[in-house]
Design a protein around this motif. Structure first.
Motif, PDB file in Angstrom:
ATOM      1  N   LYS A  76       0.837  -1.196   0.000  1.00 24.75           N
ATOM      2  CA  LYS A  76       0.000   0.000   0.000  1.00 24.75           C
ATOM      3  C   LYS A  76       0.873   1.247   0.000  1.00 24.75           C
ATOM      4  CE  LYS A  76      -3.824   2.102   2.592  1.00 24.75           C
ATOM      5  NZ  LYS A  76      -4.691   1.962   3.791  1.00 24.75           N
ATOM      6  N   SER A  79      -2.174   8.028  -0.718  1.00 26.66           N
ATOM      7  CA  SER A  79      -3.523   8.205  -1.254  1.00 26.66           C
ATOM      8  C   SER A  79      -3.439   8.802  -2.662  1.00 26.66           C
ATOM      9  CB  SER A  79      -4.347   9.118  -0.352  1.00 26.66           C
ATOM     10  OG  SER A  79      -3.819  10.435  -0.380  1.00 26.66           O
ATOM     11  N   TYR A 118      -6.273   4.662  -2.777  1.00 26.44           N
ATOM     12  CA  TYR A 118      -4.819   4.605  -2.584  1.00 26.44           C
ATOM     13  C   TYR A 118      -4.165   3.959  -3.792  1.00 26.44           C
ATOM     14  CZ  TYR A 118      -5.927   5.556   2.314  1.00 26.44           C
ATOM     15  OH  TYR A 118      -6.389   6.121   3.469  1.00 26.44           O
TER      16      TYR A 118
END
Length: 705
Positions: A76, A79, A118
């Motif tokens: 991850k 954003s 994201y």
């Protein structure tokens, strides 16, 4: 990478002689560490084995892949608002993130996650070759090993059980580069000190390890060694006309003090067989590590010893061992004769000169406290009924004699015989068998799950002794922390609760500890008594809870059963058994649901007192009436059948209150404005809660399947 290349891995630590008592745990720890590290590093293998001798610990991995498995993972990132500008072009955040993950910025994915958007990177990692992975694993294993005692050597600050002298690290025939604290790994090991060649031996490949070491006079596989020792010892004993006492603990100890076993017969003077048997077998087994020999159950004047070496000069070795044992037995004979010149009871005053613990008086003081406390425990009876007329007299005698053997010559020389010698001497003096047995039994159990006292007097004495020790040391603030427990208080706590669970005396564990605290400090105490008792309660509860979880019971069910308190371990265990037995039953879910509603409201109640005449609503009158019947029935059920089945039946009976509880909460305003009415209704709810808590705290159950 083409064809998968697989070879065996050998990681051997050559060390100075490890204490035998540390070896078995080291084997278990290394195997667990090795397996976990290999799996964590995505290395495929067939089997993990650990070999151990007095001079080496070796991790052996069969069928180890040359490369780690590849890894695909999604990482991850920032954003979308931060990663891209208004035109949708990647900004510094997106470019920097892609670079840090080693991927092209164009390959980043845009994903909605938990209400936000994201960027993610799909990262592929090729597996590394083992020569860049295994050395780190080896370093981690060495530094992760924990021993009861460690030492430093040389100029390093590193501490280990014994100095490391050499390291072998081979994958097949390839030496993997590894250096630890200045010691460089290679393919050189060392054989037996006398049977092996002078200097190091070269291991041509990991796969040749066991055979190469055997040729150098070392059987590295401890299981093979144990089998060989057992076979040799049995055969030697048979040649002497008897059977060997194959004590498992002695066999394990001998196994870890030899690399190449050779068993032989030794003998001692037959006159020593007149001594109490334990006075002969203790120096033989505990001090010299010999296996006694019996014929038709009776001890013979022969033994089997195991040499770390071959048969060369075996007669000299035999004579040397016989001389050492003869000296030990001569001492035992002298101690016994000296001890028998004086009655055991006459040594009570001598206990005044033996300190139990600074701040807790002498062993005589402890003896007198135990006598009083065990008498109080006995007076409450147990599951077998109330004590007989003579039991209190016998208990008093056993209590006063219980520590007297600490002042004998035999126990001063062989400290591990405390209790046993007192029991034997009392028997030789003609004391009642129950009294002499209780003297030995008051030290039981000697470990978790070990033998418990078989007599009521022995059980009361053991519980009194353990409660006194716990109360005394906790009063002084000497509470076990972490792995530190110099006074074996964890063992005392578990032993006390195990005996209590078996005998179920009228006095609960909490009552015993309170009596013990009051017995040691009738007036002023080093710390407030309430603090001592609270610390003791927390400690005992933690021990019992931990033991039940270690046995494999579900954490939440243990929590639920522990609401009964540590005072009666037997009740906790049967409550737990009932929960496990009927966990999937429909009534269990109904009961748990009803109890949670009760518990949420009962928190606001001061106590469970309420006045029935103040109940005005039909629903609250109905609940009160049904509760009264349920309490009465539950009480009769538990009194008549305090087993798992009885508790399950009582729980089912409580579950029958659910319709009345639901109606009560649906129709009655508990938190009304009238303070008196509110308090009365809270008392009713609290009474329902108290009834349930006699069985378990059902709000602790996290899953009803």
């Amino acid at each position: 990478m083409g064809t998968v290349n697989r070879r065996d891995l050998l990681f051997e630590l050559g060390i100075e002689e490890i204490p035998a008592r540390f070896a078995a745990k080291a084997v278990s720890d290394i195997e667990a560490l090795g397996r976990r590290c290999l799996e964590d590093e995505r290395l495929k293998f067939d089997t993990v084995t650990v070999f151990a001798t007095p001079r080496r610990l070796a991790l052996y991995v069969e069928g180890l892949d040359e490369f780690q498995g590849s890894l695909d993972r999604r990482v991850k990132g920032p954003s979308l608002k931060v990663a891209y500008d208004a035109s949708g072009n990647p900004g510094k955040a997106a470019i920097g993130f892609a670079k840090s993950q080693g991927v092209a910025v164009e390959s980043l994915e845009k994903i909605s996650d938990n209400g936000g958007d994201y960027v993610y990177a799909n990262v592929h990692e090729e597996g590394k070759r083992i020569d860049s992975v295994i050395p780190g694993i080896c370093d981690s294993i060495i530094r992760s090993l924990a021993f009861p005692k460690n030492m430093r050597w040389g100029e390093s600050d590193f501490r280990f059980v014994r100095p490391i002298r050499w390291i072998v690290l081979l994958w097949g025939d390839e030496v993997l580069g590894f250096t630890f604290e200045g010691i460089e790994a290679g393919d050189r090991s060392f054989g037996h000190r006398t049977l092996g060649p002078n200097g190091p031996i070269r291991l041509h490949a990991a796969e040749t390890y066991k055979d190469a070491m055997r040729s150098a006079g070392v059987i590295v596989d401890q299981q093979e060694r144990a089998g060989l020792i057992s076979e040799q010892v049995r055969s030697a004993a048979q040649s002497a006309g008897g059977e060997a006492d194959m004590d498992p603990g002695l066999l394990e100890e001998v196994n870890y003090i030899v690399e190449m076993p050779t068993a032989f017969i030794g003998r001692f003077d037959e006159k020593y067989l007149k001594l109490p048997e334990i006075c002969v077998t203790t120096p033989m087994m505990g001090h010299q590590r010999y296996f006694p020999i019996r014929r038709d159950g009776k001890l013979m004047n022969s033994f089997v010893a195991v040499r770390n070496g071959g048969t060369h000069g075996i007669d000299n070795v035999r004579h040397g061992n016989e001389r050492v044992l003869a000296a030990r037995l001569a001492d035992a004979e002298f101690f016994f004769e000296e001890d028998m010149s004086r009655e055991l009871a006459g040594r009570l005053e001598a206990l005044e000169g033996i300190t139990f613990a600074e701040g807790l008086g002498s062993m005589k003081d402890k003896t007198l406290r135990i006598e009083k406390l065990s008498a109080k425990i006995l007076a409450t009876g147990d599951r077998s009924g109330m004590p007989g007329k003579n039991e209190s007299v016998m208990l008093s005698e056993a209590a006063l004699l219980s520590k007297c053997d600490l002042a004998t010559n035999m126990v001063k020389e062989f400290t591990e015989l405390q209790g046993e010698i007192g029991s034997i001497y009392a028997g030789l003096e003609g004391k009642d068998k129950t009294v002499s047995m209780a003297i030995a039994e008051h030290y039981l159990p000697k470990s978790t799950g070990a033998e418990l006292p078989s007599t009521r007097i022995g059980a009361c004495l053991a519980m009194g002794d353990k409660a006194d020790s716990l109360a005394g040391y906790f009063g002084l603030g000497k509470i076990p922390t972490g792995s530190t427990d110099p006074f074996a208080l964890r063992r005392s706590a578990l032993g006390l609760m195990a005996i209590h669970e078996q005998r179920n005396p009228g006095m609960d564990v909490a009552g015993m500890l309170k009596e013990a605290v009051d017995g040691i400090w009738a007036e002023a105490s080093p710390r407030p008594k309430e603090d001592i008792l609270k610390d003791l309660g927390d400690f005992m509860e933690g021990r019992l809870k931990g033991q039940l979880i270690d046995e494999g019971h579900r954490y939440d069910l243990v929590d639920a059963a522990m609401s009964l308190g540590y005072g009666r371990p037997s009740s906790v265990r049967v409550s737990l058994g009932a929960l496990e037995k009927d966990l999937g039953e429909g009534w269990m879910e109904e009961m748990a649901t009803a109890f949670v509603r009760v518990r949420n409201i009962a928190r606001d109640a001061a106590d469970s007192a309420y006045d029935e005449e103040m109940l005005t609503e039909a629903a609250e009158k109905d609940l009160s009436g049904q509760l009264a019947k349920a309490k009465d029935e539950i009480g009769r059920i538990l009194e008549g059948d305090p087993s798992v089945e009885g508790y399950a039946k009582a729980m089912s009976r409580f579950a029958g209150l659910k319709p009345a509880i639901d109606r009560f909460f649906d129709e009655v305003m508990v938190m009304c404005e009238d303070e008196a009415v509110r308090r009365n209704r809270l008392g009713l709810v609290k009474s329902v809660e108290t009834t349930a808590l006699r069985l378990a705290d059902f709000s602790r159950i996290t899953a009803l399947k």
